[in-house]
Motif scaffolding. Structure first.
Motif, mmCIF file in Angstrom:
data_model
loop_
_atom_site.group_PDB
_atom_site.id
_atom_site.type_symbol
_atom_site.label_atom_id
_atom_site.label_comp_id
_atom_site.label_asym_id
_atom_site.label_seq_id
_atom_site.Cartn_x
_atom_site.Cartn_y
_atom_site.Cartn_z
ATOM 1 N N PHE A 62 46.669 59.047 36.907
ATOM 2 C CA PHE A 62 46.064 59.339 35.605
ATOM 3 C C PHE A 62 44.732 60.072 35.756
ATOM 4 C CE2 PHE A 62 48.864 55.800 34.727
ATOM 5 C CZ PHE A 62 49.393 56.105 33.483
ATOM 6 N N HIS A 111 43.247 48.013 33.988
ATOM 7 C CA HIS A 111 42.025 47.432 34.535
ATOM 8 C C HIS A 111 40.948 47.335 33.459
ATOM 9 C CE1 HIS A 111 39.182 46.109 37.467
ATOM 10 N NE2 HIS A 111 38.404 47.168 37.317
ATOM 11 N N THR A 131 42.022 52.622 35.414
ATOM 12 C CA THR A 131 43.283 52.567 34.667
ATOM 13 C C THR A 131 43.071 51.815 33.364
ATOM 14 O OG1 THR A 131 44.044 50.488 35.656
ATOM 15 C CG2 THR A 131 44.639 52.532 36.810
ATOM 16 N N LYS A 163 46.300 55.126 43.275
ATOM 17 C CA LYS A 163 45.668 55.472 41.999
ATOM 18 C C LYS A 163 44.904 56.794 42.074
ATOM 19 C CE LYS A 163 45.082 50.698 40.349
ATOM 20 N NZ LYS A 163 45.714 50.003 41.496
ATOM 21 N N PRO A 205 41.476 59.329 34.247
ATOM 22 C CA PRO A 205 40.957 58.179 33.493
ATOM 23 C C PRO A 205 40.130 58.560 32.271
ATOM 24 C CG PRO A 205 40.585 57.908 35.855
ATOM 25 C CD PRO A 205 40.996 59.330 35.632
ATOM 26 N N PHE A 235 39.995 55.483 29.565
ATOM 27 C CA PHE A 235 39.937 54.057 29.882
ATOM 28 C C PHE A 235 38.480 53.582 29.910
ATOM 29 C CE2 PHE A 235 43.609 55.685 32.608
ATOM 30 C CZ PHE A 235 44.509 55.597 31.548
#
Length: 498
Positions: A26, A329, A326, A179, A28, A363
């Motif tokens: 991703f 998270h 993320t 990640k 973020p 995020f």
């Protein structure tokens, strides 16, 4: 439109592999999928390790002078590419670009330390230990080793281990976090440009399948790991049972003890910088401020004022703090804030209400300050790994020291005071591996070693510095006696060390 797939780096080239498994990577700051990363299966693990095994004999026997020249070349190339590496880190991890550049700079320090490997590998020699008998010692590489690194420092943590392992004559298989995998491939290409032979540095992407494969593979001789404490314990136990040398650095709950005589402005600046830098996703972040006596009220007010002034948003826009890595998270960290509030903590600054400077649904969780936290609350006991700063109030230095020493983690701590005697006593009495005196994030320079105590370290060896060199080598002692012969022949050429 097809999604870019980040592949493994094996035998000097990027390969996707045949596992058929992949994971989303991703951005973020926007919440969007930017690319995919290939996840290794058993076949990819075997192929990666086989490459490292095949490259080891030649690299082990490469002249130390040549290995060192490659280290110097890599250092130069990494320094030139620092901005590019930082931008990749920001795109996948979310930390602001300035913070990412700092990460690369700290990694470069270890590369520079490894450039002096010749001095660090020197053995000892004793002439005539017995009549006509000499004794000398050497340090030799272990073989292929694995480095398993976390998401929060996708460049710096690999650089804590890889340059030293390679300089010492080992080959390395790096398993970065899935990640934010792209920084590892950038490092691989820089190593190749520096002249490192294929197979000496390998990148294997993956999840638990890849990790377990490396922990158990007979071709891997040692494992370096950085991550959460439960996983560090698992890695240490499983790799040790497989007969490997292991250093596994775990989690943290770092305290900053503030005595009543501390400089209030300096201390508040330090608490905010150390608590909210990289959105608190640092194992050396300050997550607990222990305010002693009357300093508590003015200190909380000063921290709150600074926290509210921070600009949260896309790290590419010059913001002070970026997103978490993320969405899952971010939600987990926000859950801790809610739980702390239910348990009786006072939410002084609530990051759940942040309005980020970003496009899309990134995020984000803003700086969060909780006061009147007690040691039985989950916001105190657990490693949250987010921008949440908890304030615990105590009456005396002795209470503060006891609180730090009773914590199951022992990674880093700091004391803020003008009293040299109190600081010296704290250095001596605190049961933590890295201590700062008016320094909130006491990460050692590269020629010292990084690591904590208690549940923050499994194994007995810290990262980089002299301990890092010893981890990636093993000692050998040679006792010899030779007949007295005379060497003949003339050579007027200047001796070379190639």
């Amino acid at each position: 439109m097809s999604t870019e797939i980040v592949g493994h780096w094996i035998d000097g080239a990027e390969v996707v592999g045949d596992s058929g498994r992949a994971a989303d990577v991703f951005d973020p700051a926007t919440g969007e999928v930017a690319r995919s990363v290939a996840l290794a299966g058993p076949a990819e693990v075997d192929r990666a390790v086989a490459s490292a095994v095949a490259a080891f004999p030649g690299w082990r026997d490469t002249a130390l002078a040549r290995r060192t020249r490659i280290l110097f070349a890599f250092r130069h190339l990494l320094d030139e590419a620092a901005d590019e590496v930082a931008e990749v880190i920001t795109a996948e991890h979310g930390k602001v670009v300035a913070d990412a550049r700092g990460e690369v700079a700290r990694g470069l320090e270890v590369v520079e330390f490894a450039c002096g490997i010749g001095h660090l590998l020197k053995g000892g020699h004793t002439e005539n230990a017995s009549t006509g008998v000499d004794v000398h010692s050497v340090r030799q590489p272990l073989g292929p080793v694995a480095v398993i690194s976390p998401f929060n420092f996708p460049a710096m943590v690999p650089l804590w281990f890889v340059p030293i392992a390679i300089a010492a004559g080992n080959t390395v298989v790096l398993k970065p976090s899935e990640k934010d995998p792209s920084a590892a491939l950038l490092l691989a290409r820089l190593w190749q440009r520096a002249g490192l032979p294929d197979g000496v540095f390998t990148v294997l992407h993956g999840d638990k399948v890849a990790v377990d494969g490396l922990l158990e593979h007979p071709g891997i001789k040692a494992v370096s790991f950085v991550g959460s404490t439960p996983v560090a314990r698992y890695v240490h136990e499983r790799a040790s049972a497989a007969g490997k040398r292991v250093q596994a650095l775990g989690g943290a709950k770092n305290h900053m003890v503030v005595l009543p005589d501390a400089d209030l402005e300096q201390t508040a600046d330090a608490a905010v910088s150390a608590g909210f830098g990289s959105a608190g996703e640092r194992c050396m972040a300050i997550s607990v401020v222990v305010a002693v006596g009357p300093v508590a009220d003015p200190l909380v007010a000063a921290i709150a004022e600074r926290a509210r002034s921070l600009r949260t948003g896309d790290g590419r826009r010059g913001c002070d703090m970026g997103p978490l890595v993320t969405g899952a998270h971010r939600d987990k960290v926000a859950g801790y804030v809610a739980e702390g509030q239910r348990a009786g903590a006072t939410v002084v600054v609530d990051g759940r209400e942040v309005a980020p400077d970003a496009d899309g649904a990134g995020f984000f969780l803003g700086p969060t300050l909780l006061d009147h936290v007690t040691p039985d609350m989950s916001v105190y006991t657990d490693e949250i790994f987010g921008p949440v700063l908890a304030v615990v109030r105590v009456d005396t230095y002795d209470e503060a020291l006891a609180l730090v020493n009773a914590n199951r983690y022992g990674n880093g701590t700091a004391i803020f005071t003008r009293d040299g005697g109190a600081a010296r006593r704290f250095e001596n009495e605190v049961e933590v591996g890295m201590v700062g005196v008016n320094v909130p994030v006491p990460v050692p320079v590269a020629y010292y070693s990084f690591g904590g105590w208690k549940d923050s370290l499994f194994g007995d060896t810290h990262a980089h510095g002299a301990e890092g060199v010893h981890f990636f080598t093993r000692g050998k002692v040679v006792t010899s006696r030779w007949p007295d012969t005379v060497r003949r022949g003339v050579d007027l050429g200047f001796p070379r060390n190639d």
